[in-house]
Design an enzyme around this catalytic site. Structure first.
Site, short mmCIF file in Angstrom:
data_model
loop_
_atom_site.label_atom_id
_atom_site.label_comp_id
_atom_site.label_asym_id
_atom_site.label_seq_id
_atom_site.Cartn_x
_atom_site.Cartn_y
_atom_site.Cartn_z
CG HIS A 37 -1.84 -1.13 1.35
ND1 HIS A 37 -1.75 -2.05 2.37
CD2 HIS A 37 -2.90 -1.52 0.59
CE1 HIS A 37 -2.72 -2.96 2.24
NE2 HIS A 37 -3.42 -2.66 1.16
CD GLN A 61 -13.41 -5.82 -2.50
OE1 GLN A 61 -13.71 -4.64 -2.69
NE2 GLN A 61 -12.16 -6.24 -2.64
#
Ligand code: AMP
Length: 281
Positions: A37, A61
């Site tokens: 990230h 999801q």
């Protein structure tokens, strides 16, 4: 880092900056931040004036409710990381903020792109990803958004989503960040024991081997070899695919003139890991 939970106040803040000519870079995440990230945030800071990172664990999801409820949530540590990276803004919306009752569900169709690999094995996953990314794009309205090539198929789907919706957001893919052992960084690695992490390095190792062996072995034989090695290391393979890097359609013969990637998904215990590698650029 400036923290926003409401879209209104985020937009007011960003609009003032945009009026001063500032460009906005966006890094959507589900938190439990790691160096993968951080690499996206650093890239965004290189090319944009203001960087927004979002943290939202998106229920639509996930295929398994247990995966959703067990997903690591480490917001305090995440805020420390964002401070350290000098990320300008954390957007941390609630479920109600992302999915208010009055928004109409969109039906997405990504054609063949969503029928293979992750799309095939995680039904509905990409519709959930598209739903949340569309909403986040509406809320943040960035100039540019950054996605990891670790989730290569997701990157292509989001590029396609942006085209279909005619959004003027530039979609940038960033290289996979790995542990020293070669294991691709993932929030789900937190669930692995040291021994499982060691075993999981087989994924990267075999992809790397494959890249060296394209002159020597057929596609089919390489896939067999990888399946055997991954199984031998104690993982359960879900798929190994060698595919065109743009259409994601599987190939059966090597063609070094055609951009090609190899993709793998495997379970170690209950944890599902994915990885991929560029074979021909
Ligand atoms: P996630 O929080 O897992 O939804 O990931 C948020 C973003 O970080 C996605 O664009 C991922 O592709 C990216 N990402 C996750 N792991 C890595 C990694 N090891 N290297 C590069 N990007 C990553």
């Amino acid at each position: 880092v400036n923290i926003f939970e409401q879209t209104n106040s985020l937009q007011a803040h960003l609009n003032a900056l945009k009026q001063n000519g500032k460009t906005v870079g966006f890094v959507p995440t589900m938190g439990a931040l790691h160096d993968g990230h951080c690499s996206l945030i650093r890239e965004a800071k290189e090319v944009c004036d203001v960087v927004v990172c979002s943290i939202f664990v998106n229920p639509t999801q996930f295929n398994e409710t247990s995966d959703f409820s067990n997903y690591p949530r480490t917001i305090d540590a995440d805020i420390d990381i964002l401070e350290r990276e000098n990320c300008d803004i954390l957007f941390h919306p609630s479920h109600k903020e992302v999915y208010p009752k009055n928004i109409a569900p969109t039906d997405f169709d990504f054609g063949k792109l969503e029928l293979v690999m992750e799309g095939e094995h995680r039904p509905g996953h990409f519709k959930g990803v598209a739903m949340v990314v569309k909403r986040l794009f509406e809320m943040v309205q960035p100039d540019q958004a950054f996605f990891g090539l670790k989730d290569y198929q997701q990157f292509l789907i989001i590029r396609e989503l942006t085209n279909q919706l005619s959004l003027s957001i530039k979609i940038t893919g960033c290289p996979i960040v790995r542990e020293n052992s070669g294991l691709a960084m993932s929030s789900r690695n937190q669930h692995l024991s040291e021994q499982q992490k060691e075993g999981a390095t087989v994924l990267h190792r075999m992809l790397h081997d494959l890249k060296q062996n394209t002159e020597k072995e057929s596609v089919a034989l390489e896939k067999q070899k990888i399946t055997a090695a991954v199984t031998q290391a104690g993982l359960e393979i879900e798929y190994i695919e060698i595919a065109d890097a743009n259409s994601l359609q599987p190939i059966s013969d090597w063609d070094s003139t055609r951009p090609t990637n190899a993709f793998i998904a495997a379970f170690t215990g209950p944890v599902r890991l994915i990885d991929n590698m560029i074979i021909f650029a």
